[in-house]
Design a protein around this motif. Structure first.
Motif, PDB file in Angstrom:
ATOM      1  N   SER A 216      13.319  -0.942  -8.735  1.00  0.00           N
ATOM      2  CA  SER A 216      14.426  -1.177  -9.659  1.00  0.00           C
ATOM      3  C   SER A 216      15.510  -2.206  -9.385  1.00  0.00           C
ATOM      4  O   SER A 216      16.236  -2.688 -10.235  1.00  0.00           O
ATOM      5  CB  SER A 216      14.945   0.026 -10.194  1.00  0.00           C
ATOM      6  N   ILE A 217      16.041  -1.774  -8.354  1.00  0.00           N
ATOM      7  CA  ILE A 217      17.314  -2.599  -7.823  1.00  0.00           C
ATOM      8  C   ILE A 217      16.868  -4.084  -7.528  1.00  0.00           C
ATOM      9  O   ILE A 217      17.385  -5.017  -8.009  1.00  0.00           O
ATOM     10  CB  ILE A 217      17.718  -2.145  -6.316  1.00  0.00           C
ATOM     11  N   GLY A 218      15.699  -4.434  -7.177  1.00  0.00           N
ATOM     12  CA  GLY A 218      15.204  -5.935  -7.272  1.00  0.00           C
ATOM     13  C   GLY A 218      14.974  -6.338  -8.574  1.00  0.00           C
ATOM     14  O   GLY A 218      15.450  -7.600  -8.612  1.00  0.00           O
ATOM     15  N   GLU A 219      14.840  -5.693  -9.584  1.00  0.00           N
ATOM     16  CA  GLU A 219      14.840  -6.249 -10.758  1.00  0.00           C
ATOM     17  C   GLU A 219      16.122  -6.292 -11.213  1.00  0.00           C
ATOM     18  O   GLU A 219      16.235  -7.482 -12.037  1.00  0.00           O
ATOM     19  CB  GLU A 219      13.970  -5.237 -11.687  1.00  0.00           C
ATOM     20  N   LEU A 220      16.987  -5.638 -11.184  1.00  0.00           N
ATOM     21  CA  LEU A 220      18.362  -5.485 -11.779  1.00  0.00           C
ATOM     22  C   LEU A 220      19.203  -6.735 -10.866  1.00  0.00           C
ATOM     23  O   LEU A 220      19.857  -7.503 -11.660  1.00  0.00           O
ATOM     24  CB  LEU A 220      19.172  -4.293 -11.263  1.00  0.00           C
ATOM     25  N   THR A 221      18.816  -7.119  -9.736  1.00  0.00           N
ATOM     26  CA  THR A 221      19.563  -7.928  -8.883  1.00  0.00           C
ATOM     27  C   THR A 221      18.977  -9.454  -9.128  1.00  0.00           C
ATOM     28  O   THR A 221      19.392 -10.441  -8.692  1.00  0.00           O
ATOM     29  CB  THR A 221      19.642  -7.923  -7.417  1.00  0.00           C
ATOM     30  N   GLY A 222      17.702  -9.391  -9.533  1.00  0.00           N
ATOM     31  CA  GLY A 222      17.008 -10.571  -9.696  1.00  0.00           C
ATOM     32  C   GLY A 222      16.467 -11.219  -8.451  1.00  0.00           C
ATOM     33  O   GLY A 222      15.969 -12.288  -8.346  1.00  0.00           O
ATOM     34  N   ARG A 223      16.492 -10.650  -7.539  1.00  0.00           N
ATOM     35  CA  ARG A 223      16.000 -11.046  -6.250  1.00  0.00           C
ATOM     36  C   ARG A 223      14.343 -11.010  -5.995  1.00  0.00           C
ATOM     37  O   ARG A 223      13.998  -9.836  -5.256  1.00  0.00           O
ATOM     38  CB  ARG A 223      16.659 -10.136  -5.022  1.00  0.00           C
ATOM     39  N   THR A 224      13.624 -11.458  -6.839  1.00  0.00           N
ATOM     40  CA  THR A 224      12.294 -11.405  -6.704  1.00  0.00           C
ATOM     41  C   THR A 224      11.538 -12.312  -5.640  1.00  0.00           C
ATOM     42  O   THR A 224      10.432 -12.085  -5.190  1.00  0.00           O
ATOM     43  CB  THR A 224      11.626 -11.989  -8.091  1.00  0.00           C
ATOM     44  N   ASP A 225      12.526 -12.912  -4.800  1.00  0.00           N
ATOM     45  CA  ASP A 225      12.121 -13.755  -3.819  1.00  0.00           C
ATOM     46  C   ASP A 225      12.011 -13.047  -2.640  1.00  0.00           C
ATOM     47  O   ASP A 225      11.642 -13.174  -1.290  1.00  0.00           O
ATOM     48  CB  ASP A 225      13.196 -14.788  -3.595  1.00  0.00           C
ATOM     49  N   LEU A 226      12.440 -11.612  -2.715  1.00  0.00           N
ATOM     50  CA  LEU A 226      12.494 -10.706  -1.318  1.00  0.00           C
ATOM     51  C   LEU A 226      11.155  -9.487  -1.275  1.00  0.00           C
ATOM     52  O   LEU A 226      10.940  -9.176  -2.501  1.00  0.00           O
ATOM     53  CB  LEU A 226      13.796  -9.768  -1.377  1.00  0.00           C
ATOM     54  N   ALA A 227      10.777  -9.643  -0.381  1.00  0.00           N
ATOM     55  CA  ALA A 227       9.318  -8.878  -0.045  1.00  0.00           C
ATOM     56  C   ALA A 227      10.087  -7.281   0.291  1.00  0.00           C
ATOM     57  O   ALA A 227      11.042  -7.307   1.214  1.00  0.00           O
ATOM     58  CB  ALA A 227       8.568  -9.219   1.023  1.00  0.00           C
ATOM     59  N   LEU A 228       9.768  -6.418  -0.486  1.00  0.00           N
ATOM     60  CA  LEU A 228       9.985  -5.051  -0.331  1.00  0.00           C
ATOM     61  C   LEU A 228       8.731  -4.364   0.286  1.00  0.00           C
ATOM     62  O   LEU A 228       7.719  -4.084  -0.154  1.00  0.00           O
ATOM     63  CB  LEU A 228      10.275  -4.247  -1.531  1.00  0.00           C
ATOM     64  N   LYS A 229       8.905  -3.787   1.621  1.00  0.00           N
ATOM     65  CA  LYS A 229       7.960  -3.029   2.167  1.00  0.00           C
ATOM     66  C   LYS A 229       8.435  -1.611   2.592  1.00  0.00           C
ATOM     67  O   LYS A 229       9.649  -1.262   2.854  1.00  0.00           O
ATOM     68  CB  LYS A 229       7.549  -3.672   3.655  1.00  0.00           C
ATOM     69  N   LEU A 230       7.657  -0.670   2.350  1.00  0.00           N
ATOM     70  CA  LEU A 230       7.779   0.851   2.725  1.00  0.00           C
ATOM     71  C   LEU A 230       6.718   1.646   3.376  1.00  0.00           C
ATOM     72  O   LEU A 230       5.579   1.258   2.794  1.00  0.00           O
ATOM     73  CB  LEU A 230       7.979   1.284   1.145  1.00  0.00           C
ATOM     74  N   THR A 231       7.190   2.104   4.317  1.00  0.00           N
ATOM     75  CA  THR A 231       6.102   2.995   5.007  1.00  0.00           C
ATOM     76  C   THR A 231       6.726   4.301   4.939  1.00  0.00           C
ATOM     77  O   THR A 231       8.007   4.463   5.837  1.00  0.00           O
ATOM     78  CB  THR A 231       5.950   2.597   6.350  1.00  0.00           C
ATOM     79  N   ALA A 232       6.017   5.522   4.704  1.00  0.00           N
ATOM     80  CA  ALA A 232       6.698   6.642   4.366  1.00  0.00           C
ATOM     81  C   ALA A 232       5.914   8.069   4.679  1.00  0.00           C
ATOM     82  O   ALA A 232       4.778   7.886   4.249  1.00  0.00           O
ATOM     83  CB  ALA A 232       7.401   6.946   3.188  1.00  0.00           C
ATOM     84  N   ASP A 233       6.231   8.852   5.486  1.00  0.00           N
ATOM     85  CA  ASP A 233       5.600  10.124   5.621  1.00  0.00           C
ATOM     86  C   ASP A 233       5.742  10.861   4.094  1.00  0.00           C
ATOM     87  O   ASP A 233       6.633  10.822   3.579  1.00  0.00           O
ATOM     88  CB  ASP A 233       6.309  10.751   6.797  1.00  0.00           C
ATOM     89  N   ARG A 234       4.803  11.429   3.705  1.00  0.00           N
ATOM     90  CA  ARG A 234       4.732  11.967   2.567  1.00  0.00           C
ATOM     91  C   ARG A 234       4.990  13.413   2.571  1.00  0.00           C
ATOM     92  O   ARG A 234       4.622  14.459   3.046  1.00  0.00           O
ATOM     93  CB  ARG A 234       3.427  11.936   2.044  1.00  0.00           C
ATOM     94  N   PHE A 235       6.341  13.736   1.927  1.00  0.00           N
ATOM     95  CA  PHE A 235       6.979  15.152   1.714  1.00  0.00           C
ATOM     96  C   PHE A 235       7.915  15.056   0.836  1.00  0.00           C
ATOM     97  O   PHE A 235       8.537  14.127   0.311  1.00  0.00           O
ATOM     98  CB  PHE A 235       7.552  15.514   3.145  1.00  0.00           C
TER      99      PHE A 235
END
Length: 343
Positions: A216-235
Motif C-alpha cells: 500500500s505504501i508503494g502505491e501511495l508513494t508511487g515508487r513502482t520501480d522498487l522491488a519489495l521482498k518479504l520472507t516471514a515465519d508464519r505466526f
C-alpha cells in the motif's frame, strides 16, 4: 477549514494546523462536546460532509441524532446512549439518513477522547458507510477488533497532533504535509487490519500484515520501480501489538522509499520476519540504496517521524537498531515474547 462552534473545541485545542489535518483526514469524523448541554457537535470534517450531505452550518451546535430517521433501530440508539453515559467506546451499525433523505447503513466507531489529565474532553465518532455486501456480512463483524482500532488509532492521532505542536519551528506547509501523510497512514492501517481467512479474530498474521502495508505504501508513494521482498515465519500477533508495530513499520518503509533511492533509481527493499527461540521475534528492513549520510542518527535526529517511532518502540518494549553503510541501510526491530501474548 471547518469552523468551530463557539465555546467548543478551539478553546482547548487552538492549533489551526492540527484542525486542518483533521478536516482533511480520509475518514469521516465528528466530535461532540459532553461539557455542553445536549452534547452538541463542535467539529466535522470534509469526509463527514461527503458521506452525509450535511454541511458544517447544518451540524455545528446540533446533537448527532439528526442523522436518525423513521426506521432507525432504537436498540442501536440505546447502545450509543449507554456508551456515552458510561464514557466508554463502542461500535454499532445503525441506519442513518442523508440530508436528501436517502437511508444508509453507518458503522459508527464511538470513543471518548481523553485530555492530558485523563478526563474526557470530547466524544469522537468515526463513521464508515457500509456497502450492501458489508451489511449482509455485518453479523460476522469482529466488534472487539473495531474497538481496538478506535481506541488505539484515535489516541495516536491525538499524539501526532501534540507532537506536531512541539515542532512548530518548521515551515507550516511542510509540517502540515508531514502530519497529513501520517494521518493517511492511520487510515491505511485501518484497511490492512481487515480480517483475512485463517487469521485469529483478535490478531493478524504478522508477515501478511506487513506485506499488505508495504504494498500500500508503494502505491501511495508511487515508487513502482522498487522491488519489495518479504520472507516471514508464519505466526500471529494481537491487535494491541499490530497497531503500533504497523505504524513503526510504515515509517521505516516510507522513510526508505523517500530517502534511500534517487528519484530515478530502482532498488530493492527486503523485509525479514523471524521467530526467536524465546518466543520473541525480529523484523529486519534492508534497502540497497545510497545509505545514510555521515553523522545521521535516525530516528533520534528526526522530528515527528523519529519521535513517533521511538514512542511506539517504548510502548512495545522493542529494541531498534540502525546499521548504515556506503550502500544500503538495515533497520532491525527486536520484540519480546510478551508482544505475542493474547489478552
Amino acid at each position: 477549514m471547518t469552523k468551530m462552534a463557539p465555546g467548543g473545541f478551539t478553546e482547548r485545542m487552538t492549533d489551526e494546523m492540527a484542525m486542518q489535518v483533521l478536516a482533511r483526514s480520509p475518514f469521516s469524523l465528528v466530535l461532540s462536546d459532553p461539557h455542553q448541554p445536549d452534547m452538541p457537535i463542535v467539529f466535522i470534517n470534509e469526509a463527514f460532509t461527503a458521506a452525509t450531505g450535511y454541511a458544517e452550518e447544518d451540524c455545528l451546535g446540533q446533537n448527532c441524532r439528526f442523522l436518525q430517521g423513521p426506521k432507525t433501530d432504537q436498540a442501536a440508539v440505546r447502545k450509543i446512549r449507554a456508551a456515552l453515559e458510561a464514557g466508554v467506546e463502542t461500535t454499532v451499525d445503525i441506519l442513518n439518513y442523508r440530508k436528501d433523505g436517502a437511508p444508509f447503513w453507518n458503522r459508527l466507531l464511538l470513543a471518548p477522547v481523553h485530555g492530558p489529565d485523563g478526563n474526557i474532553e470530547f466524544f469522537s465518532g468515526v463513521q464508515k458507510v457500509l456497502t450492501p455486501e458489508e451489511v449482509r456480512k455485518s453479523d460476522g463483524l469482529r466488534v472487539s477488533e473495531l474497538q481496538h482500532r478506535v481506541k488505539n488509532h484515535l489516541s495516536m492521532v491525538v499524539s501526532l497532533l501534540r507532537m506536531h505542536g512541539r515542532g512548530a519551528d518548521k515551515a507550516v506547509s511542510d509540517s502540515l504535509a508531514t502530519v497529513s501523510r501520517r494521518v493517511n497512514g492511520l487510515a491505511l492501517l485501518y484497511d490492512q487490519l481487515t480480517y483475512r481467512d485463517g487469521e485469529h479474530e483478535d490478531a493478524v498474521v504478522l508477515g501478511d500484515y506487513l506485506g499488505r502495508i508495504a504494498d500500500s505504501i508503494g502505491e501511495l508513494t508511487g515508487r513502482t520501480d522498487l522491488a519489495l521482498k518479504l520472507t516471514a515465519d508464519r505466526f500471529i500477533v494481537p491487535l494491541a501489538t499490530a497497531v503500533p508495530l504497523g505504524l513503526i513499520y510504515s515509517e521505516i518503509v516510507t522513510n526508505a522509499m523517500q530517502h534511500a533511492f534517487d528519484d530515478a533509481a530502482s532498488g530493492t527493499l527486503t523485509t525479514t520476519v523471524a521467530e526467536k527461540p524465546d518466543g520473541g521475534f525480529v523484523i529486519s528492513v534492508a534497502d540497497d540504496g545510497r545509505g545514510m549520510p555521515p553523522g545521521t542518527h535516525w530516528p533520534q535526529d528526526s522530528n515527528l517521524g523519529g519521535t513517533l517511532v521511538l514512542q511506539m518502540c517504548q510502548t512495545l518494549d522493542a529494541d531498534l537498531k540502525v546499521a548504515g553503510a556506503t550502500r544500503g541501510t538495515t533497520v532491525t526491530l527486536t520484540l519480546p515474547a510478551a508482544a505475542r501474548e493474547m489478552h
